[in-house]
Write a protein that holds these residues in place. Sequence first.
Motif, PDB file in Angstrom:
ATOM      1  N   PRO A 742      -0.961  12.059  -7.619  1.00 27.31           N
ATOM      2  CA  PRO A 742      -2.807  11.970  -7.472  1.00 27.31           C
ATOM      3  C   PRO A 742      -4.100  11.620  -6.407  1.00 27.31           C
ATOM      4  O   PRO A 742      -5.326  11.324  -7.042  1.00 27.31           O
ATOM      5  CB  PRO A 742      -2.833  10.194  -8.295  1.00 27.31           C
ATOM      6  N   GLU A 743      -3.486  11.615  -5.225  1.00 31.50           N
ATOM      7  CA  GLU A 743      -4.273  12.078  -3.921  1.00 31.50           C
ATOM      8  C   GLU A 743      -4.095  12.783  -3.332  1.00 31.50           C
ATOM      9  O   GLU A 743      -2.673  12.663  -2.979  1.00 31.50           O
ATOM     10  CB  GLU A 743      -5.183  10.231  -3.637  1.00 31.50           C
ATOM     11  N   GLY A 744      -4.809  12.666  -2.140  1.00 30.06           N
ATOM     12  CA  GLY A 744      -4.509  13.361  -0.853  1.00 30.06           C
ATOM     13  C   GLY A 744      -4.129  14.812  -0.906  1.00 30.06           C
ATOM     14  O   GLY A 744      -4.796  15.850  -1.922  1.00 30.06           O
ATOM     15  N   ARG A 745      -3.683  15.457   0.354  1.00 26.60           N
ATOM     16  CA  ARG A 745      -4.042  16.671   0.425  1.00 26.60           C
ATOM     17  C   ARG A 745      -3.221  17.637  -0.762  1.00 26.60           C
ATOM     18  O   ARG A 745      -3.639  18.661  -1.711  1.00 26.60           O
ATOM     19  CB  ARG A 745      -4.084  17.665   2.048  1.00 26.60           C
ATOM     20  N   ALA A 770     -15.106  23.041 -10.622  1.00 25.77           N
ATOM     21  CA  ALA A 770     -13.915  22.361 -10.227  1.00 25.77           C
ATOM     22  C   ALA A 770     -13.571  22.304  -9.302  1.00 25.77           C
ATOM     23  O   ALA A 770     -13.078  21.646  -7.522  1.00 25.77           O
ATOM     24  CB  ALA A 770     -12.473  23.055 -11.093  1.00 25.77           C
ATOM     25  N   PHE A 771     -14.017  23.341  -7.941  1.00 24.61           N
ATOM     26  CA  PHE A 771     -13.795  24.213  -6.990  1.00 24.61           C
ATOM     27  C   PHE A 771     -14.730  22.516  -6.158  1.00 24.61           C
ATOM     28  O   PHE A 771     -14.211  22.783  -4.602  1.00 24.61           O
ATOM     29  CB  PHE A 771     -14.097  25.580  -6.002  1.00 24.61           C
ATOM     30  N   ALA A 775     -14.132  20.124  -2.759  1.00 21.10           N
ATOM     31  CA  ALA A 775     -14.688  19.742  -1.987  1.00 21.10           C
ATOM     32  C   ALA A 775     -15.992  18.251  -1.881  1.00 21.10           C
ATOM     33  O   ALA A 775     -16.678  17.795  -0.313  1.00 21.10           O
ATOM     34  CB  ALA A 775     -16.209  21.034  -1.570  1.00 21.10           C
ATOM     35  N   LEU A 776     -16.411  18.289  -2.826  1.00 20.59           N
ATOM     36  CA  LEU A 776     -17.754  16.882  -3.019  1.00 20.59           C
ATOM     37  C   LEU A 776     -16.161  15.507  -2.562  1.00 20.59           C
ATOM     38  O   LEU A 776     -16.744  15.054  -2.065  1.00 20.59           O
ATOM     39  CB  LEU A 776     -17.902  16.559  -4.206  1.00 20.59           C
ATOM     40  N   LEU A 777     -15.192  15.400  -3.383  1.00 18.46           N
ATOM     41  CA  LEU A 777     -13.968  14.807  -3.455  1.00 18.46           C
ATOM     42  C   LEU A 777     -13.426  14.409  -1.918  1.00 18.46           C
ATOM     43  O   LEU A 777     -12.674  13.315  -1.824  1.00 18.46           O
ATOM     44  CB  LEU A 777     -12.608  15.192  -3.966  1.00 18.46           C
ATOM     45  N   TYR A 778     -12.994  15.675  -0.949  1.00 17.84           N
ATOM     46  CA  TYR A 778     -12.818  15.669  -0.002  1.00 17.84           C
ATOM     47  C   TYR A 778     -13.082  16.100   1.218  1.00 17.84           C
ATOM     48  O   TYR A 778     -13.851  17.180   1.308  1.00 17.84           O
ATOM     49  CB  TYR A 778     -11.041  16.204  -0.029  1.00 17.84           C
ATOM     50  N   ASP A 779     -13.159  15.750   2.594  1.00 21.07           N
ATOM     51  CA  ASP A 779     -13.240  15.581   4.233  1.00 21.07           C
ATOM     52  C   ASP A 779     -12.643  16.176   4.528  1.00 21.07           C
ATOM     53  O   ASP A 779     -11.797  16.359   5.440  1.00 21.07           O
ATOM     54  CB  ASP A 779     -13.971  15.072   4.703  1.00 21.07           C
ATOM     55  N   ASP A 780     -11.914  17.786   4.287  1.00 22.54           N
ATOM     56  CA  ASP A 780     -10.426  18.308   5.083  1.00 22.54           C
ATOM     57  C   ASP A 780     -10.404  19.227   5.830  1.00 22.54           C
ATOM     58  O   ASP A 780     -10.616  20.537   4.369  1.00 22.54           O
ATOM     59  CB  ASP A 780      -9.494  17.801   4.341  1.00 22.54           C
ATOM     60  N   ALA A 782      -8.996  21.522   6.034  1.00 20.91           N
ATOM     61  CA  ALA A 782      -7.848  22.438   5.538  1.00 20.91           C
ATOM     62  C   ALA A 782      -8.180  22.493   4.548  1.00 20.91           C
ATOM     63  O   ALA A 782      -7.621  24.011   3.730  1.00 20.91           O
ATOM     64  CB  ALA A 782      -6.572  22.279   5.729  1.00 20.91           C
ATOM     65  N   ILE A 783      -9.030  21.605   3.594  1.00 16.79           N
ATOM     66  CA  ILE A 783      -9.346  22.076   2.351  1.00 16.79           C
ATOM     67  C   ILE A 783     -10.649  22.273   1.653  1.00 16.79           C
ATOM     68  O   ILE A 783     -10.804  23.370   0.730  1.00 16.79           O
ATOM     69  CB  ILE A 783      -9.057  20.408   1.430  1.00 16.79           C
ATOM     70  N   THR A 784     -11.751  21.865   2.598  1.00 16.62           N
ATOM     71  CA  THR A 784     -13.094  22.103   2.216  1.00 16.62           C
ATOM     72  C   THR A 784     -13.634  23.112   1.909  1.00 16.62           C
ATOM     73  O   THR A 784     -14.462  23.591   1.463  1.00 16.62           O
ATOM     74  CB  THR A 784     -13.675  20.308   3.093  1.00 16.62           C
ATOM     75  N   PRO A 785     -13.528  23.617   3.428  1.00 16.69           N
ATOM     76  CA  PRO A 785     -14.073  24.746   3.653  1.00 16.69           C
ATOM     77  C   PRO A 785     -13.795  25.596   2.294  1.00 16.69           C
ATOM     78  O   PRO A 785     -14.443  26.557   1.912  1.00 16.69           O
ATOM     79  CB  PRO A 785     -13.766  25.551   4.800  1.00 16.69           C
ATOM     80  N   ARG A 786     -11.776  25.847   2.244  1.00 18.36           N
ATOM     81  CA  ARG A 786     -11.681  26.909   1.331  1.00 18.36           C
ATOM     82  C   ARG A 786     -12.494  26.882  -0.187  1.00 18.36           C
ATOM     83  O   ARG A 786     -12.548  26.848  -0.992  1.00 18.36           O
ATOM     84  CB  ARG A 786      -9.984  26.423   0.855  1.00 18.36           C
ATOM     85  N   ALA A 787     -12.426  25.372  -0.440  1.00 20.36           N
ATOM     86  CA  ALA A 787     -12.953  24.990  -1.248  1.00 20.36           C
ATOM     87  C   ALA A 787     -13.863  25.252  -1.695  1.00 20.36           C
ATOM     88  O   ALA A 787     -14.768  25.682  -2.823  1.00 20.36           O
ATOM     89  CB  ALA A 787     -12.893  23.185  -1.773  1.00 20.36           C
ATOM     90  N   LEU A 788     -15.094  25.180  -0.712  1.00 18.83           N
ATOM     91  CA  LEU A 788     -16.836  25.705  -0.837  1.00 18.83           C
ATOM     92  C   LEU A 788     -16.727  27.143  -0.981  1.00 18.83           C
ATOM     93  O   LEU A 788     -17.880  27.592  -1.461  1.00 18.83           O
ATOM     94  CB  LEU A 788     -16.840  25.410   0.353  1.00 18.83           C
ATOM     95  N   ASP A 789     -16.126  27.652  -0.007  1.00 16.35           N
ATOM     96  CA  ASP A 789     -15.569  29.337  -0.387  1.00 16.35           C
ATOM     97  C   ASP A 789     -14.996  29.764  -1.178  1.00 16.35           C
ATOM     98  O   ASP A 789     -15.818  30.450  -2.636  1.00 16.35           O
ATOM     99  CB  ASP A 789     -14.939  29.946   0.874  1.00 16.35           C
TER     100      ASP A 789
END
Length: 821
Positions: A742-745, A770-771, A775-780, A782-789
């Motif tokens: 339910p949470e985490g990477r 959705a993407f 990006a708003l929920l996670y500041d990671d 490994a995750i955030t830049p991919r979500a923004l892109d």
Amino acid sequence: MNITCGAASLFGLAMLLCTASIAIAQSEPEVRRARPIDEPPVRRAVPADESIDKVLRSLKEDVSEPSPGETEGADQRQLDYANGLFARKLYDLAIPEYQKYLDDYPGRAGRANAYFSLGECYRNLHRDSNARTNLQKVLTEYGDSEFAGPAAFALAEMAFTDKDYATALPLFHRSAAKSKESAVALSARYFEARCLEALGKKDEAGDIYAQVAEVGNPNPYREDARVTAASIFAARGKKLDALKQYEALANEASKPALKAECAVRGGLIALELVQADKGKMDKPMADRATALFQKGRTLPDAGKFRAIAQVGLRRLQFQTGQYSQLLADYRKELDKLPEAAQAEVLLLAANSERQLGHPKEADTLYRQITTKYPDHEEAKDAAYQQLINVYNSDPSALSAAVDQFLATNPTNERADQAKLLKAEALYKQLNYTDAASLYGELRASELSPRLRAEAAYKLGLCHVQTKNTPGVIEAFTYYLQTFPDTQQIPAALAQRALGYEQSKNYAAALTDLTIILAKYPRAHEREAALQLKALILGQQENTKGMVDTFRQLLKEFPRSSVAAQAQYYIGKTAFEAKDYKTALTALNTARQLNKEQYYTLASVRIILCEFYLKDRPALTKEVNNFMAESKNTTVAPEVLEWLGIEYYNEKNFQAAEKYLSALRKTDNAGKVKPDYLFYLGDAATKLKNLPEAEEAFAKYLQTAKDPAGKAKVLLTLGAVKISAHKPEEAQKIAEEIMVLQPEGRVNAEARLLAGEVQLERGNFDDAGKAFKGVALLYDDPAITPRALDKASVAFRQAGNAEEADRLSRELRERYPNYVSG
């Protein structure tokens, strides 16, 4: 006149005695029957024109008047006087004169002469006791003198006349050795042989007769010696020696009738020798037989031997396989033969027709014999030979023919032979049960030992064919006990050993096999015995004994038909002992020798050997070949797993997928951890083999227990579903992951997967949202830049360029080093 009767003249007297013996022998019809005979009392031999007084006066004058230049003592004059009386056969007058010499002149050189002549005087007067005493004196006291030989002969002749052959024998032998006169020596040797023959010492007698026969002329004993030697040699089984004598007699006998008889007898012996050596024909011997028979039938006065020679020629033709020639020749002389000979020649002709494959012609002749000569033995033989003819031409009709033959009340031996023939026909027709019954009956038969042995052996083979193991053991045990000297003993032992092995009586089987190997080193069954021994030792888990025996088999029989089996078990044993290099060599040889039987068995173990040796190139080659050859047999799962992961780690995804996919399809995949499925799925994904990847990941998820691990695999599976254009299934996977995490990477990755689902559906605006949400929920990083892109790309596809540009600027500002994948 001066009488000088010395040693030489006395030898002449001895020769007269021997010649008298010879003359006695020759006076009878055959020298063979010669025996010294009693002569009538010797009368005083007085010349017709002289009185005794005149003879005595003359002798005294001769003795009293020395010859010119010669002086003699009284002893010599006395001896000469006695010898003069002996020469004139005045034996009764010579005796006291010899006795006077012996009494008055002890130690003189003429004493041997005197004793010998005194003995001869008594012998001629039939005073045998006195004769023996004086002649024995010669042998006892003057054994090396020139009179020893004649004295021994005289004593021997006396004993021979009395039929005291045991006493005569050594005396004739001594006479032959001591006599310097060849005639005396020859006569002594001849009668020495006669004594030996009379005493039952046939072998020694035959040899001496043969020696006598070889002495040159004059030799009045030659013919009788040859005849007797030939007869003895023939009776004693010395056929070549007998043949030599008969051949000589056929050339040199004085009477044509004897020549013919000896030629025929020699021909019959040569006929026996033609195929005496294991059935192989001796061509030179056949030629000798032919020459003797031809001579025997053409000589005058051949008598009954002419017909015997003619039959002998037909026998020779049959025995040497000249069947056509026999059939062409026999009719020319058939009517001239006696009835018994006609029957035999017809039987040979009938048998020749049978041998040539002419059953109808043979049957006609057999019937002719039984009809024309019903009381002859040949008729009975023809009736039996007819059964053989039926056996060869129509085995199915033999049973009825045998029953008909038995109804004629034949002799027990012939009846048993017919039953044997019937049993053979049943065996030939594969009717082993009925054949066994007949073979069993023949144990108590009157067959020859050879045929009884054959029947007993065939009984065992019938039980082998019907798989009657107790019967096999009993039959061959009977055979071994009853016929211990036959050539089939090794085969019988081998069959019984196999029966024991089948009944799991391994100790008894090994005993029989050991006997074969120890006592019959050249037996045909040796190879099979070594094989069976090795297999039994394997059954007893005596692997060392098994391997040693198989190695012995390969050493003795390098081209053995069971070499592949031997190599396989040697290799298998080495494999189990972890001697992988030895195992590799033996197992590889086994499958090369017999690919059909040992390729799979050997290859499975070769693959494991290479696996345990960690020889990846060799292992790869073996596995590839095995997978290509053996469609129904799989490689060990641990081998496939190791190869697959080895190649995966080297990023050789194609090889990895090959072995891991094969592992997934095996029934034994459960023996290894399911982690290999992840590697398989990943390799398949990289190779764009999405069905394989889907199945691998799905199977992994069925066994995965760890939520985090399961979620990670679900993510990969979700990506595969997207690539496979299966958004609905990918959506379910995303939802399942968010439940699990339910949470985490991992949760973030699941949300990204949900965005990919919207993209796949063509809902670009929903995908962008959705993407953007991720990006708003996670500041990671490994995750955030991919979500923004991904959000920027989705909004641009949705036609919302403003939002797309804004997200792009945010991506550059926050993650200036990010490079879009």
